[in-house]
Write an enzyme that holds these catalytic residues in place. Sequence first.
Site, PDB file in Angstrom:
ATOM      1  N   GLY A   4     -20.980   5.734  -4.701  1.00  0.00           N
ATOM      2  CA  GLY A   4     -22.219   5.080  -4.299  1.00  0.00           C
ATOM      3  C   GLY A   4     -21.973   4.226  -3.076  1.00  0.00           C
TER       4      GLY A   4
ATOM      5  CD  GLN B 286     -20.993  -0.792  -0.115  1.00  0.00           C
ATOM      6  OE1 GLN B 286     -21.755  -0.053  -0.724  1.00  0.00           O
ATOM      7  NE2 GLN B 286     -19.693  -0.853  -0.373  1.00  0.00           N
TER       8      GLN B 286
ATOM      9  CB  CYS C 218     -16.466  -2.404  -4.194  1.00  0.00           C
ATOM     10  SG  CYS C 218     -17.755  -2.664  -2.947  1.00  0.00           S
ATOM     11  CG  LEU C 219     -16.594   3.208  -1.219  1.00  0.00           C
ATOM     12  CD1 LEU C 219     -17.614   4.176  -0.632  1.00  0.00           C
ATOM     13  CD2 LEU C 219     -15.223   3.861  -1.301  1.00  0.00           C
TER      14      LEU C 219
ATOM     15  CG  HIS D  51     -21.111  -1.571  -7.709  1.00  0.00           C
ATOM     16  ND1 HIS D  51     -19.824  -1.932  -7.998  1.00  0.00           N
ATOM     17  CD2 HIS D  51     -21.168  -1.428  -6.355  1.00  0.00           C
ATOM     18  CE1 HIS D  51     -19.135  -2.024  -6.854  1.00  0.00           C
ATOM     19  NE2 HIS D  51     -19.929  -1.705  -5.850  1.00  0.00           N
ATOM     20  CD  GLU D  52     -23.451   1.375  -4.874  1.00  0.00           C
ATOM     21  OE1 GLU D  52     -23.570   0.723  -3.817  1.00  0.00           O
ATOM     22  OE2 GLU D  52     -22.347   1.812  -5.260  1.00  0.00           O
TER      23      GLU D  52
ATOM     24  CG  HIS E 118     -23.249  -3.568  -2.473  1.00  0.00           C
ATOM     25  ND1 HIS E 118     -22.274  -4.320  -1.849  1.00  0.00           N
ATOM     26  CD2 HIS E 118     -22.585  -2.622  -3.171  1.00  0.00           C
ATOM     27  CE1 HIS E 118     -21.076  -3.844  -2.160  1.00  0.00           C
ATOM     28  NE2 HIS E 118     -21.236  -2.808  -2.979  1.00  0.00           N
TER      29      HIS E 118
END
Length: 163
Positions: free
Chosen positions: A45, A50, A93-94, A135-136, A139
Amino acid sequence: MAKLPILRWPDPRLAMPCAPAVLSDDLAQLAADMLDTTYAAQGRGLAAPQVGALIRLFVMDCTWKTGTPAPMVCVNPDILWRADTTATGPEGCLSIPGIITQVPRATAIRLRWTTLDGQTVEQDMTGFAAICAQHELDHLDGLLTLDRLDPPARARALAEYAA
Ligand code: ZN
């Protein structure tokens, strides 16, 4: 196909609340590029902030690694309902590469979002999809996994990230 640079913590843009997204060809292109970026980074995701776009948009695909791609593009998502029960599990997390933290999340949610062609969708999610969506969505409110940890766990994660 375009792969976008992913911002890394502590980039200040990752801590900013995002503005509503407006449907357009540019938004559709951004979403497509974000999915390409997710797959290229071996993620599941990615949220628009991000990649430096401070708008309420995320993409996710919880199953592509099992050989069944199911890309989702969520414009202006909202959580309408959360289960009272929470479970704590590992999340990466990226934007915080190399760090896995144990994050408490509701075990089930109802998510509402707008699709790229303007449909409003509601879906109940459990398991990994519910975790990924929470999670997304975090953000989009400027929150990272680090912000969901108690102070000692956050300190441990930051020490590991810096090492
Ligand atoms: Zn993340």
